[in-house]
Design a protein around this motif. Structure first.
Motif, short mmCIF file in Angstrom:
data_model
loop_
_atom_site.label_atom_id
_atom_site.label_comp_id
_atom_site.label_asym_id
_atom_site.label_seq_id
_atom_site.Cartn_x
_atom_site.Cartn_y
_atom_site.Cartn_z
N ARG A 1 0.83 -1.20 0.00
CA ARG A 1 0.00 0.00 0.00
C ARG A 1 0.87 1.26 0.00
O ARG A 1 0.53 2.26 -0.65
CB ARG A 1 -0.93 0.00 1.21
CG ARG A 1 -2.00 -1.09 1.18
CD ARG A 1 -2.70 -1.23 2.51
NE ARG A 1 -1.78 -1.65 3.56
CZ ARG A 1 -2.14 -1.83 4.84
NH1 ARG A 1 -3.40 -1.61 5.20
NH2 ARG A 1 -1.25 -2.21 5.73
N VAL A 2 1.98 1.20 0.72
CA VAL A 2 2.90 2.34 0.73
C VAL A 2 3.60 2.46 -0.61
O VAL A 2 3.74 3.56 -1.16
CB VAL A 2 3.93 2.19 1.87
CG1 VAL A 2 4.95 3.34 1.82
CG2 VAL A 2 3.25 2.14 3.22
N THR A 3 4.02 1.33 -1.17
CA THR A 3 4.67 1.34 -2.47
C THR A 3 3.75 1.92 -3.54
O THR A 3 4.17 2.72 -4.38
CB THR A 3 5.07 -0.09 -2.87
OG1 THR A 3 5.94 -0.63 -1.87
CG2 THR A 3 5.78 -0.11 -4.22
N ARG A 4 2.48 1.53 -3.48
CA ARG A 4 1.50 2.05 -4.44
C ARG A 4 1.31 3.56 -4.26
O ARG A 4 1.23 4.31 -5.23
CB ARG A 4 0.18 1.30 -4.26
CG ARG A 4 -0.86 1.61 -5.33
CD ARG A 4 -1.99 0.59 -5.34
NE ARG A 4 -2.68 0.51 -4.06
CZ ARG A 4 -2.62 -0.53 -3.23
NH1 ARG A 4 -1.90 -1.59 -3.54
NH2 ARG A 4 -3.29 -0.52 -2.09
N LEU A 5 1.27 3.99 -3.03
CA LEU A 5 1.11 5.42 -2.75
C LEU A 5 2.29 6.22 -3.29
O LEU A 5 2.11 7.27 -3.92
CB LEU A 5 0.99 5.64 -1.24
CG LEU A 5 0.87 7.08 -0.76
CD1 LEU A 5 -0.45 7.69 -1.22
CD2 LEU A 5 0.98 7.16 0.75
N MET A 6 3.50 5.71 -3.10
CA MET A 6 4.70 6.43 -3.53
C MET A 6 4.85 6.45 -5.05
O MET A 6 5.62 7.25 -5.58
CB MET A 6 5.93 5.81 -2.89
CG MET A 6 5.95 5.89 -1.36
SD MET A 6 5.80 7.57 -0.74
CE MET A 6 7.40 8.23 -1.26
N SER A 7 4.13 5.57 -5.74
CA SER A 7 4.22 5.53 -7.20
C SER A 7 3.22 6.46 -7.87
O SER A 7 3.26 6.64 -9.10
CB SER A 7 4.00 4.09 -7.69
OG SER A 7 2.66 3.68 -7.44
#
Length: 264
Positions: free
Chosen positions: A230-236
């Protein structure tokens, strides 16, 4: 500072300037205490990662409400809190040193004013005098009588380096398969040193944030981990921003942005 604008657009601070945040954290101390003690008479030590002193202020209020707690402030090398507590020297340092626990790299821990107020039994004249001197000179000496009352509840302040932060994170991971953020590690470092002053009482370390926010510290500790998707998706996601030039009215720009966001 614009009360009408703030009320109309429902604006507030989410840091510990906001009294509501401290008020809610008072409950945390009671909850944590009763996880460690079956009565109300036994002392429990609570170690608090400390920057602006909001969380430890909640602990002081819990103590005033009758909770039998002893508090420890665990800090970074930006040590205005530990200096104020150990010697009464409440003075601004020339610089703030960035550390792996950025939320604790505070030059002016603004909740110290609330702590003084609590232990001065609401002596507003004294607090006004102390704050006026501090705001005009950047330094003030805490009166001995007030310092003594504070030290009866906040019994210690402990400074922790970045090297100790990463070694503590690594040790907790190795020993317990538990990942702590660098701020939490500063409290745990105190506990691992067994600084109990010869007494055997239960100890709690306040955990303050998700390690997912501090991948630099986790990597520095050599901990194998996988970022939450979820964090990775947010940062992308695409970054949206607007440049503000130095000679522009930033206040006006922010007001217009807030109005635009709140306009259906």
């Amino acid at each position: 500072m614009d009360a009408e604008f703030r009320t109309r657009h429902r604006l507030t601070s989410i840091n510990s300037i906001n009294w509501c945040r401290i008020m809610v954290q008072v409950v945390h101390y009671f909850y944590a205490y009763f996880q460690m003690s079956s009565d109300v008479d036994s002392p429990v030590e609570i170690v608090v990662p400390t920057g602006a002193c909001g969380n430890v202020t909640a602990g002081c209020i819990a103590s005033k409400l009758g909770l039998h707690v002893r508090l420890v402030c665990a800090v970074t090398c930006n040590d205005i809190v530990s200096r104020a507590l150990s010697s009464g020297d409440y003075s601004v340092s020339q610089t703030v040193t960035p550390t792996l626990a950025p939320a604790m790299d505070i030059q002016v821990p603004y909740n110290m004013e609330r702590i003084w107020y609590i232990f001065a039994d609401g002596d507003t004249a004294l607090i006004n005098k102390l704050m006026s001197e501090f705001e005009s000179t950047g330094s003030v000496q805490v009166p001995e009588a007030l310092a003594s009352k504070i030290s009866a509840v906040i019994t210690d302040a402990h400074e922790v380096s970045d090297d100790t932060v990463t070694s503590t994170m690594a040790r907790v991971w190795t020993d317990n398969s538990y990942l702590v953020c660098p701020h939490t590690a500063i409290a745990v470092a105190y506990s691992l040193e067994n600084r109990s002053k010869g007494e055997s009482i239960p100890r709690i370390c306040i955990a303050t944030a998700s390690p997912a926010k501090f991948n630099e510290a986790v990597d520095a500790a050599g901990i194998p981990w996988q970022q939450d998707e979820r964090v990775t998706r947010l940062m992308s996601l695409p970054v949206r921003y607007e440049d503000m030039e130095r000679n522009e009215d930033w206040s006006d720009i922010l007001r217009k942005k807030i109005i635009a966001i709140n306009t259906p």
